[in-house]
Every structure is written in C-alpha cells, then in structure tokens.
Design a protein around this motif. Sequence first.
Motif, PDB file in Angstrom:
ATOM      1  N   LEU A 140       7.704  52.355  30.713  1.00  0.00           N
ATOM      2  CA  LEU A 140       6.789  51.376  31.297  1.00  0.00           C
ATOM      3  C   LEU A 140       7.168  49.977  30.822  1.00  0.00           C
ATOM      4  N   LEU A 170       5.298  45.295  37.096  1.00  0.00           N
ATOM      5  CA  LEU A 170       5.080  46.577  36.421  1.00  0.00           C
ATOM      6  C   LEU A 170       6.014  47.628  37.010  1.00  0.00           C
ATOM      7  N   LEU A 178       5.879  46.035  31.537  1.00  0.00           N
ATOM      8  CA  LEU A 178       4.837  45.197  32.137  1.00  0.00           C
ATOM      9  C   LEU A 178       5.010  43.766  31.631  1.00  0.00           C
TER      10      LEU A 178
END
Length: 206
Positions: free
Chosen positions: A189, A117, A191
């Motif tokens: 972001l 992450l 992930l």
Amino acid sequence: MEGQPEVEPRNEEQMDCERERAEDEWRSWQRGQVRNTLHLVSAVAQWILLLACLIYLGIDFLQPSTPQSDEVPWTLIRYSGKSTKGVAINLTAERGSIQIRNGSIMIPCDGLYLVSLTCSIYPEEDLLKLTLQKTQKSANSPLWIQTVRSSNNTVNLRDNRVNLTTVLFLFREDNLTLCTDSNADIRDLWLSLVLQSPPEEALCRS
C-alpha cells in the motif's frame, strides 16, 4: 420423403444457434479487451501521476529550506499487513510533514489535496469494501469506496489491485482514515497526499 422438409428448418435452427453462440463469444471477448484496455490505461495514468508527484517532491526537497509556514504539507505512506473489519488501518508516514496519529492522517491546512493510493487486497470474504473516510466533529463521512472481490485465480490478480488518483478539498479539522468492512491481507500500500494550493498560516493547524 414426407420427413424431408423438416431437415432444412432444423439445420437452419442449428446454424442460428451456432451463429448466436459465436456472436456471444465475440461480444464477450470484446468486453474483455475493453476491460483490459481500461485497466492498462488506468494503471499507466496512475504511474504517470505518481511519478509527477515524486518529481515535484524531489524538486521541492532539493530547493533551499524555507520557513516552516511556507512549506507545502505532504506525506508518503507505505503499509503492508492485516486489516481488521471496521478498524482504521494503522498507517504510519514513510516521509513528509503531515502528522499521523493512531492511524489517522491529520489534515493541517484547508485546501485542495492530490491523493494517490495503490495497493493489493486479499479479502477473507467474497467481497470487501475499502473506504477512505474523514472524521470531523465525531462524524464519519466516506470520501471514496472501492469494492474488491476475492480471487484465488492468478490470472485475475488484477481484480485485487486498487488504484486511486483524485483531488479532494479538505479542511484542517478533517482526519483521514482507511478501513475495510471485513478482514483482509493488504500488500504494497502506497498512499500520498500533497497540498496543491499554497498554505495560509491562518488556515493551518497551530
């Protein structure tokens, strides 16, 4: 002449204060260097592991197709937007076979998962906690928590960065979510989850 002996102690006290101040500044500079080095090492390790993960996924993608039961479950998620206090971030899969429903990552098989992450977070309050948690039988259990400080100083933008690389043992009943304990702006972001052990059909979601 009677006041002359007092001059030397005062000078010595002043020199001691200056020496202590210089030592404090030196220790502070050393701590800053160590902190910067740790940030750099962490970032390099993160990118190396992410690159290894992407290479692994690329090799797997180029290989001839195999039956569904033999495919390795994985997902790659990208998100930029707002987060609301106490509400799961509305994640959607960029690529991969792992399903996501209402922002929850549906773990398909029991096993070890490589979790990576990275993101930048800009909280509306002074402090924010980003939590990766699993929901199992209506109970939430935090797996990882990162505290982020609000920073308007461009010099300290690294304080807004979040980096996580770990291996977690997850069960097929688990649903993973990301949430924050205050409103924030989340940028870039990424992930990814990849099952590290070969999936067994009996241990996977039907």
